[in-house]
Design a protein around this motif. Structure first.
Motif, PDB file in Angstrom:
ATOM      1  N   THR A 169       2.137  73.052   0.514  1.00  0.00           N
ATOM      2  CA  THR A 169       0.765  73.531   0.281  1.00  0.00           C
ATOM      3  C   THR A 169       0.266  74.398   1.429  1.00  0.00           C
ATOM      4  O   THR A 169      -0.937  74.648   1.543  1.00  0.00           O
ATOM      5  N   SER A 170       1.179  74.867   2.272  1.00  0.00           N
ATOM      6  CA  SER A 170       0.756  75.647   3.441  1.00  0.00           C
ATOM      7  C   SER A 170      -0.015  76.901   3.044  1.00  0.00           C
ATOM      8  O   SER A 170      -1.040  77.239   3.656  1.00  0.00           O
ATOM      9  N   ALA A 171       0.482  77.623   2.021  1.00  0.00           N
ATOM     10  CA  ALA A 171      -0.186  78.858   1.600  1.00  0.00           C
ATOM     11  C   ALA A 171      -1.583  78.564   1.073  1.00  0.00           C
ATOM     12  O   ALA A 171      -2.547  79.283   1.378  1.00  0.00           O
ATOM     13  N   ALA A 172      -1.714  77.510   0.280  1.00  0.00           N
ATOM     14  CA  ALA A 172      -3.030  77.145  -0.253  1.00  0.00           C
ATOM     15  C   ALA A 172      -3.986  76.784   0.873  1.00  0.00           C
ATOM     16  O   ALA A 172      -5.166  77.169   0.853  1.00  0.00           O
ATOM     17  N   ARG A 173      -3.487  76.073   1.874  1.00  0.00           N
ATOM     18  CA  ARG A 173      -4.339  75.703   3.007  1.00  0.00           C
ATOM     19  C   ARG A 173      -4.791  76.945   3.760  1.00  0.00           C
ATOM     20  O   ARG A 173      -5.976  77.051   4.132  1.00  0.00           O
ATOM     21  N   ARG A 174      -3.874  77.885   3.968  1.00  0.00           N
ATOM     22  CA  ARG A 174      -4.250  79.121   4.666  1.00  0.00           C
ATOM     23  C   ARG A 174      -5.308  79.893   3.885  1.00  0.00           C
ATOM     24  O   ARG A 174      -6.249  80.452   4.472  1.00  0.00           O
TER      25      ARG A 174
ATOM     26  N   PRO B 123       2.102  70.060   9.951  1.00  0.00           N
ATOM     27  CA  PRO B 123       2.461  70.005   8.539  1.00  0.00           C
ATOM     28  C   PRO B 123       1.306  69.472   7.707  1.00  0.00           C
ATOM     29  O   PRO B 123       0.233  69.133   8.223  1.00  0.00           O
ATOM     30  N   ARG B 124       1.552  69.351   6.418  1.00  0.00           N
ATOM     31  CA  ARG B 124       0.514  68.877   5.504  1.00  0.00           C
ATOM     32  C   ARG B 124       0.043  67.476   5.872  1.00  0.00           C
ATOM     33  O   ARG B 124      -1.144  67.157   5.770  1.00  0.00           O
ATOM     34  N   ALA B 125       0.984  66.609   6.269  1.00  0.00           N
ATOM     35  CA  ALA B 125       0.627  65.221   6.584  1.00  0.00           C
ATOM     36  C   ALA B 125       1.313  64.776   7.862  1.00  0.00           C
ATOM     37  O   ALA B 125       2.494  65.054   8.077  1.00  0.00           O
ATOM     38  N   VAL B 126       0.555  64.100   8.716  1.00  0.00           N
ATOM     39  CA  VAL B 126       1.081  63.451   9.916  1.00  0.00           C
ATOM     40  C   VAL B 126       0.739  61.971   9.798  1.00  0.00           C
ATOM     41  O   VAL B 126      -0.433  61.611   9.675  1.00  0.00           O
TER      42      VAL B 126
END
Length: 223
Positions: free
Chosen positions: A3-8, A186-189
């Motif tokens: 989901t990196s692109a969506a978050r950006r 990342p998405r989750a830590v």
């Protein structure tokens, strides 16, 4: 799912709404780095200064959080250690594991391992970790392709392979390591401190409330 692109995109819209460019300017990044470098650290408990001391502290704190621990000499010893733990506790010898552990000799040790994301029917999950913290005896897991955090949360039993060289003092060092090695979080830590538990009912601690009933750490001294 990445989901990196969506978050950006979401962050870009937030920045646009506040009248800023979609991506941080170099000056903003420099200011943030300068703040992190100069910001005074809060009070912290004394911690061992040497690697052996950090390993010993991690083991003590992990056991205090109901994580069982075995030390092994090399990474190749991890499958046999996992089998010992499973047999000693009468647990299944079929597991799901991170693909980063696929090179180890699980089948030869006597454990049938599938390298995929876990399903509801999986009872044992075997993972590595990004690092571990000595102060709290916690495992630090970062989500990503092949390192599904669900493998540590969905099965009833979680076995973690912990390289001794990846044991850091505390959460501050863990996040600094993430910034140094990954740059972007990342998405989750997830910080895993023993089996899941709750004390909501009559203040009685019950394990396995929203995650694994048991956590076992295999500390690899030569890794």
């Amino acid at each position: 799912m990445d989901t990196s692109a969506a978050r950006r995109n979401i962050l870009a819209r937030i920045r646009a709404a506040s009248g800023r460019a979609a991506q941080p300017e170099p000056a903003e990044l420099e200011a943030a780095a300068d703040y992190l470098a100069r910001h005074p650290a809060g009070p912290r408990p004394p911690m061992p200064a040497d690697a052996a001391g950090l390993v010993a502290r991690f083991i003590d704190e992990a056991r205090a959080m109901a994580t069982s621990v075995e030390e092994v000499a090399t990474l190749a010893d991890a499958p046999a250690a996992a089998l010992r733990y499973l047999n000693a506790n009468g647990l299944p010898t079929h597991a799901v594991a991170w693909r980063s552990l696929e090179a180890l000799a699980w089948a030869q040790a006597g454990i049938a391992v599938e390298f995929r994301a876990p399903r509801d029917s999986d009872l044992v999950g075997i993972t590595g970790c990004f690092c571990a913290t000595a102060e709290t005896g916690s495992l630090v897991l970062l989500s990503g392709p092949g390192t599904e955090v669900s493998a540590a949360l969905l099965p009833e039993t979680h076995i973690a392979v912990v390289p001794a060289s990846r044991i850091v003092a505390a959460h501050e060092e863990a996040f600094a390591l993430m910034r140094a090695e990954r740059g972007e979080l990342p998405r989750a830590v997830n910080f895993v401190s023993g089996p899941s538990r709750t004390g909501d009912i009559e203040q009685t601690i019950v394990l396995g409330a929203h995650g694994p009933y048991r956590v076992h750490a295999i500390v690899v001294l030569g890794a």
